[in-house]
Design an enzyme around this catalytic site. Sequence first.
Site, PDB file in Angstrom:
ATOM      1  N   ASP A  85      21.358 120.565  42.042  1.00 15.42           N
ATOM      2  CA  ASP A  85      21.066 121.504  42.879  1.00 15.42           C
ATOM      3  C   ASP A  85      22.091 121.274  44.198  1.00 15.42           C
ATOM      4  O   ASP A  85      21.930 120.494  44.827  1.00 15.42           O
ATOM      5  CB  ASP A  85      19.763 121.750  43.322  1.00 15.42           C
ATOM      6  CG  ASP A  85      19.692 123.047  43.983  1.00 15.42           C
ATOM      7  OD1 ASP A  85      20.342 123.896  43.719  1.00 15.42           O
ATOM      8  OD2 ASP A  85      18.468 123.335  44.483  1.00 15.42           O
ATOM      9  N   HIS A  86      23.210 122.369  44.364  1.00 18.20           N
ATOM     10  CA  HIS A  86      23.788 122.192  45.539  1.00 18.20           C
ATOM     11  C   HIS A  86      24.707 120.990  45.426  1.00 18.20           C
ATOM     12  O   HIS A  86      24.732 120.338  46.641  1.00 18.20           O
ATOM     13  CB  HIS A  86      23.134 122.813  46.691  1.00 18.20           C
ATOM     14  CG  HIS A  86      22.693 123.878  47.034  1.00 18.20           C
ATOM     15  ND1 HIS A  86      23.518 125.062  47.237  1.00 18.20           N
ATOM     16  CD2 HIS A  86      21.800 124.641  46.765  1.00 18.20           C
ATOM     17  CE1 HIS A  86      22.785 126.287  47.126  1.00 18.20           C
ATOM     18  NE2 HIS A  86      21.844 125.832  46.987  1.00 18.20           N
ATOM     19  N   HIS A 208      19.619 132.244  44.246  1.00 20.06           N
ATOM     20  CA  HIS A 208      19.098 130.935  44.592  1.00 20.06           C
ATOM     21  C   HIS A 208      17.938 131.615  45.915  1.00 20.06           C
ATOM     22  O   HIS A 208      18.023 132.828  46.160  1.00 20.06           O
ATOM     23  CB  HIS A 208      20.062 130.388  45.554  1.00 20.06           C
ATOM     24  CG  HIS A 208      20.825 129.336  44.725  1.00 20.06           C
ATOM     25  ND1 HIS A 208      21.030 128.044  44.899  1.00 20.06           N
ATOM     26  CD2 HIS A 208      21.651 129.688  43.902  1.00 20.06           C
ATOM     27  CE1 HIS A 208      21.614 127.433  43.886  1.00 20.06           C
ATOM     28  NE2 HIS A 208      22.226 128.520  43.219  1.00 20.06           N
ATOM     29  N   ASN A 230      15.989 130.350  41.154  1.00 20.14           N
ATOM     30  CA  ASN A 230      15.664 129.214  41.881  1.00 20.14           C
ATOM     31  C   ASN A 230      14.306 129.048  42.722  1.00 20.14           C
ATOM     32  O   ASN A 230      14.416 129.820  43.604  1.00 20.14           O
ATOM     33  CB  ASN A 230      16.955 128.317  42.644  1.00 20.14           C
ATOM     34  CG  ASN A 230      18.047 128.048  41.617  1.00 20.14           C
ATOM     35  OD1 ASN A 230      18.290 128.680  40.713  1.00 20.14           O
ATOM     36  ND2 ASN A 230      18.885 127.222  42.440  1.00 20.14           N
ATOM     37  N   ASN A 232      11.771 126.700  44.867  1.00 21.98           N
ATOM     38  CA  ASN A 232      11.490 125.531  45.473  1.00 21.98           C
ATOM     39  C   ASN A 232      10.380 125.365  46.710  1.00 21.98           C
ATOM     40  O   ASN A 232       9.328 124.826  46.515  1.00 21.98           O
ATOM     41  CB  ASN A 232      12.712 124.503  46.111  1.00 21.98           C
ATOM     42  CG  ASN A 232      12.353 123.202  46.615  1.00 21.98           C
ATOM     43  OD1 ASN A 232      11.520 122.397  46.146  1.00 21.98           O
ATOM     44  ND2 ASN A 232      13.269 122.542  47.571  1.00 21.98           N
TER      45      ASN A 232
END
Length: 288
Positions: A85-86, A208, A230, A232
């Site tokens: 991720d990123h 995101h 996404n 988190n």
Amino acid sequence: MALVSAKDMLEKARDGKYAVGQFNINNLEWTKSILQTAEELKSPVILGVSEGAGKYMTGFKTVAAMVKAMIEEMHITVPVALHLDHGTYDGCYKCIEAGFSSIMFDGSHFPIAENIEKTKELVAVCNHLGLSIEAEVGSIGGEEDGVIGKGECADPEECKKIADLGVTMLAAGIGNIHGKYPANWEGLSFETLAAVKKKVGNMPLVLHGGTGIPTDMIKKAISLGVAKINVNTECQLSFQAATRKYVEEGKDLVGKGFDPRKLLAPGAQAIKDTVKEKMEIFGSIGKA
């Protein structure tokens, strides 16, 4: 089942008008909870690993080995992609070497010419190895591993240039941010999303900052081509709340309540509940 590229699952999601969740992992409990939930609900899933989380877990090779072993030991049958991720340019190569099945190169903070040059190179490597690759145009607001974005909306023309390189999926900034959304957040720019979709055609799009976006906005984004979302922060917050409750109720002081397997169990269950809720909203249940 072995790790898979995210390509097939995202193309099916795009065509079926649902989204696959990328849930970031931070340790064994996170990974186990997400995999258990995906298997129980028969949903494809993407395990996201930021460079910071990878470093925390002692390195990308450790993460890849843990995930592959857990898939085998837990008899996971649903498609699972392990995704950076990123990622930085160097981080992408480290994850490729470590055995990830998918990477994201975040060149959004570079001038577009440099973003194109580096993305093009990584696309060629991923195509050769059968990995999926995500690119980004326009910044996602908030902070992710030291990269701070103001949430600028992506330029649809720049999105087309990146999409034409053959990336698997594209993250386009549409006013979304990482972390908690502020009370004065203006919402997603569906005008930008529609303009990007028009330029990139069938390219699966990525949203995101999925934590805290209202359900109606998520469903509208999916209808406009978003196939990957996404999450988190929301798992982190639910884990924190459940763990805090366990300690505040003094359960860690009773019997062997201090045992980490008992201490972390409510938090792990809270992650499972959050992932299930998100998979229901995204529409990925039963799509494995």
